[in-house]
Design an enzyme around this catalytic site. Sequence first.
Site, short mmCIF file in Angstrom:
data_model
loop_
_atom_site.label_atom_id
_atom_site.label_comp_id
_atom_site.label_asym_id
_atom_site.label_seq_id
_atom_site.Cartn_x
_atom_site.Cartn_y
_atom_site.Cartn_z
N ASP A 125 1.01 -1.03 -0.03
CA ASP A 125 0.03 0.13 0.00
C ASP A 125 0.68 1.20 -0.10
O ASP A 125 1.86 1.24 0.71
CB ASP A 125 -0.82 -0.17 1.33
N ASP A 139 -7.01 -1.19 -4.87
CA ASP A 139 -8.26 -0.88 -3.99
C ASP A 139 -9.23 -0.02 -4.47
O ASP A 139 -10.32 0.19 -4.37
CB ASP A 139 -7.88 -0.28 -2.56
#
Length: 166
Positions: A125, A139
């Site tokens: 991330d 995402d």
Amino acid sequence: MNHQRRYPLVLLTIAIGAGVAVLDQGTKWWAESNLSTGERVPLLGDLLGLQLAYNPGAAFSLGTDATWIFTIISAVAVAAAIWFTLRVRTVLWAIVIGCLGGAVTSHLGDRLLRPPSFGQGHVVDFIAYGNWFIGNIADIFIVGGMLTVALLTATSPDRDTAEAPQ
């Protein structure tokens, strides 16, 4: 819809999925090459920034001790995307399924191939949304794709994504 007329939609779905997976993995590679873990680079003040993190869990780092469960969920999501890809009937659904399929395939790749071990890999991330959470490109496609599925389903219940099983 016959199989010959559906074939171009299947190819479109696969192409979009591949593009999303390559985009997600490419941006993760860029993040790992250019960012330091934990260091935040502001883009829009405190609202949006870049911050490298490795997530063993789900959204908001939920379930960090159950990485293998998310690996199984990712594999099931990829199988579902393949099932829907083979039955897609409209361009809009091809786009949505391609986006979702590419994103979940990229996450499954992280779970299977990244450290600390096979099936226990952590998702990369790097997009920091305030102090709320850190995510990635996949995402964005998952959230956007699921919102679009909800919208399409709510606004046109007579138009489904796939033919009924025979």
